[in-house]
Design a protein around this motif. Structure first.
Motif, PDB file in Angstrom:
ATOM      1  N   MET A   1       1.061  -1.269  -0.020  1.00  0.00           N
ATOM      2  CA  MET A   1       0.147   0.234   0.058  1.00  0.00           C
ATOM      3  C   MET A   1       0.900   1.198   0.258  1.00  0.00           C
ATOM      4  N   LEU A   2       0.608   2.217  -0.957  1.00  0.00           N
ATOM      5  CA  LEU A   2       1.437   3.388  -0.874  1.00  0.00           C
ATOM      6  C   LEU A   2       1.303   4.248   0.161  1.00  0.00           C
ATOM      7  N   VAL A   3       2.601   4.671   0.827  1.00  0.00           N
ATOM      8  CA  VAL A   3       2.705   5.634   1.809  1.00  0.00           C
ATOM      9  C   VAL A   3       2.370   6.958   1.081  1.00  0.00           C
ATOM     10  N   ASP A   4       1.357   8.021   1.748  1.00  0.00           N
ATOM     11  CA  ASP A   4       1.266   9.269   1.100  1.00  0.00           C
ATOM     12  C   ASP A   4       2.538  10.222   1.390  1.00  0.00           C
ATOM     13  N   PRO A   5       3.257  10.782   0.398  1.00  0.00           N
ATOM     14  CA  PRO A   5       4.443  11.299   0.787  1.00  0.00           C
ATOM     15  C   PRO A   5       3.905  12.851   1.643  1.00  0.00           C
ATOM     16  N   ALA A   6       2.731  13.480   1.560  1.00  0.00           N
ATOM     17  CA  ALA A   6       2.330  14.558   2.138  1.00  0.00           C
ATOM     18  C   ALA A   6       1.801  14.236   3.787  1.00  0.00           C
ATOM     19  N   SER A   7       1.443  13.155   3.894  1.00  0.00           N
ATOM     20  CA  SER A   7       0.811  12.845   5.542  1.00  0.00           C
ATOM     21  C   SER A   7       1.638  11.831   5.948  1.00  0.00           C
ATOM     22  N   GLY A   8       2.426  10.905   5.020  1.00  0.00           N
ATOM     23  CA  GLY A   8       3.257   9.950   5.768  1.00  0.00           C
ATOM     24  C   GLY A   8       2.222   8.656   6.362  1.00  0.00           C
ATOM     25  N   LYS A   9       1.003   8.517   6.000  1.00  0.00           N
ATOM     26  CA  LYS A   9       0.331   7.480   6.209  1.00  0.00           C
ATOM     27  C   LYS A   9       0.002   6.861   5.132  1.00  0.00           C
ATOM     28  N   ALA A  10      -0.476   5.539   5.132  1.00  0.00           N
ATOM     29  CA  ALA A  10      -0.751   4.744   3.804  1.00  0.00           C
ATOM     30  C   ALA A  10      -2.247   4.951   3.130  1.00  0.00           C
ATOM     31  N   THR A  11      -2.325   5.008   2.269  1.00  0.00           N
ATOM     32  CA  THR A  11      -3.484   5.567   1.301  1.00  0.00           C
ATOM     33  C   THR A  11      -3.826   4.665   0.203  1.00  0.00           C
ATOM     34  N   LYS A  12      -5.007   4.706  -0.308  1.00  0.00           N
ATOM     35  CA  LYS A  12      -5.445   4.189  -1.468  1.00  0.00           C
ATOM     36  C   LYS A  12      -5.066   5.151  -2.647  1.00  0.00           C
ATOM     37  N   VAL A  13      -5.217   4.557  -3.839  1.00  0.00           N
ATOM     38  CA  VAL A  13      -4.509   5.386  -4.679  1.00  0.00           C
ATOM     39  C   VAL A  13      -5.809   5.487  -5.838  1.00  0.00           C
ATOM     40  N   GLY A  14      -6.092   6.671  -6.225  1.00  0.00           N
ATOM     41  CA  GLY A  14      -6.947   6.851  -7.374  1.00  0.00           C
ATOM     42  C   GLY A  14      -6.442   7.588  -8.871  1.00  0.00           C
ATOM     43  N   ARG A  15      -7.127   7.546  -9.724  1.00  0.00           N
ATOM     44  CA  ARG A  15      -6.472   8.240 -10.816  1.00  0.00           C
ATOM     45  C   ARG A  15      -7.596   9.356 -11.484  1.00  0.00           C
ATOM     46  N   THR A  16      -6.983  10.335 -11.866  1.00  0.00           N
ATOM     47  CA  THR A  16      -7.767  11.489 -12.474  1.00  0.00           C
ATOM     48  C   THR A  16      -6.796  12.107 -13.690  1.00  0.00           C
ATOM     49  N   THR A  17      -7.674  12.945 -14.031  1.00  0.00           N
ATOM     50  CA  THR A  17      -6.861  13.789 -15.396  1.00  0.00           C
ATOM     51  C   THR A  17      -6.344  15.113 -14.716  1.00  0.00           C
ATOM     52  N   GLY A  18      -5.035  15.185 -14.885  1.00  0.00           N
ATOM     53  CA  GLY A  18      -4.496  16.281 -14.434  1.00  0.00           C
ATOM     54  C   GLY A  18      -4.480  17.617 -15.066  1.00  0.00           C
ATOM     55  N   ASP A  19      -3.849  18.544 -14.964  1.00  0.00           N
ATOM     56  CA  ASP A  19      -3.817  20.030 -15.340  1.00  0.00           C
ATOM     57  C   ASP A  19      -3.510  19.837 -17.081  1.00  0.00           C
ATOM     58  N   ASN A  20      -2.410  19.362 -17.430  1.00  0.00           N
ATOM     59  CA  ASN A  20      -1.854  19.057 -18.688  1.00  0.00           C
ATOM     60  C   ASN A  20      -2.778  17.889 -19.693  1.00  0.00           C
ATOM     61  N   GLY A  21      -3.689  17.195 -18.826  1.00  0.00           N
ATOM     62  CA  GLY A  21      -4.690  16.174 -19.697  1.00  0.00           C
ATOM     63  C   GLY A  21      -4.005  14.757 -19.486  1.00  0.00           C
ATOM     64  N   LYS A  22      -2.709  14.639 -18.831  1.00  0.00           N
ATOM     65  CA  LYS A  22      -2.580  13.492 -18.405  1.00  0.00           C
ATOM     66  C   LYS A  22      -3.215  12.795 -17.364  1.00  0.00           C
ATOM     67  N   ILE A  23      -3.121  11.532 -17.184  1.00  0.00           N
ATOM     68  CA  ILE A  23      -3.751  10.756 -16.126  1.00  0.00           C
ATOM     69  C   ILE A  23      -2.617  10.721 -14.961  1.00  0.00           C
ATOM     70  N   VAL A  24      -3.056  11.149 -13.690  1.00  0.00           N
ATOM     71  CA  VAL A  24      -2.353  11.368 -12.640  1.00  0.00           C
ATOM     72  C   VAL A  24      -2.695  10.435 -11.406  1.00  0.00           C
ATOM     73  N   ARG A  25      -1.792   9.985 -10.412  1.00  0.00           N
ATOM     74  CA  ARG A  25      -2.165   9.246  -9.416  1.00  0.00           C
ATOM     75  C   ARG A  25      -2.555  10.550  -8.196  1.00  0.00           C
ATOM     76  N   VAL A  26      -3.626   9.983  -7.384  1.00  0.00           N
ATOM     77  CA  VAL A  26      -4.322  10.776  -6.647  1.00  0.00           C
ATOM     78  C   VAL A  26      -4.408  10.019  -5.136  1.00  0.00           C
ATOM     79  N   SER A  27      -4.141  10.732  -4.060  1.00  0.00           N
ATOM     80  CA  SER A  27      -4.233  10.165  -2.683  1.00  0.00           C
ATOM     81  C   SER A  27      -5.759  10.105  -2.153  1.00  0.00           C
ATOM     82  N   LYS A  28      -6.180   8.962  -2.149  1.00  0.00           N
ATOM     83  CA  LYS A  28      -7.656   8.891  -1.687  1.00  0.00           C
ATOM     84  C   LYS A  28      -7.812   9.812  -0.318  1.00  0.00           C
ATOM     85  N   LYS A  29      -7.096   9.492   0.711  1.00  0.00           N
ATOM     86  CA  LYS A  29      -7.233  10.306   1.838  1.00  0.00           C
ATOM     87  C   LYS A  29      -7.200  11.887   1.844  1.00  0.00           C
ATOM     88  N   THR A  30      -6.026  12.332   1.083  1.00  0.00           N
ATOM     89  CA  THR A  30      -5.788  13.736   1.136  1.00  0.00           C
ATOM     90  C   THR A  30      -6.391  14.478  -0.083  1.00  0.00           C
TER      91      THR A  30
END
Length: 106
Positions: free
Chosen positions: A71-100
């Protein structure tokens, strides 16, 4: 293939002998859906003497762990988090923390 973790990510192990420990991913094996985590899931390998290693001997090394047990550890909070995907500013798909809700670099 797209995975929830990449090389260089910090992950937490959810199952096995290394359960609860964290480490960085050194290598990913997409075909096997496994990854090697730095300093975790250590195994002992017996090596025969060869031209490169004339002594031979016993060597400790990391063994691959199935990605479903990581399970990925969120770099911002330091806690384990699930990962989602969404479209970023430039139209590319980016990984997003489900917690934060923050974008995960990499």
């Amino acid at each position: 293939m797209k995975f929830h973790v990449k090389k260089g990510d910090t992950v937490k192990v959810l199952a096995g002998n290394s359960r609860g420990k964290t480490g960085a991913i050194l290598e990913v094996f997409p075909g096997q859906y496994k990854a090697i985590v730095e300093g975790l899931n250590m195994v002992t390998k017996h090596t025969k003497p060869s031209a490169e290693n004339p002594e031979g001997g016993i060597k400790k090394m990391e063994a691959p762990i199935h990605m479903s047990n990581l399970m990925l550890v969120d770099p911002a909070s330091g806690k384990a988090t699930k990962v989602g995907r969404t479209t970023g500013d430039n139209g590319k798909i980016v990984r997003v923390s489900k917690k934060t809700g923050e974008v995960i670099n990499g």
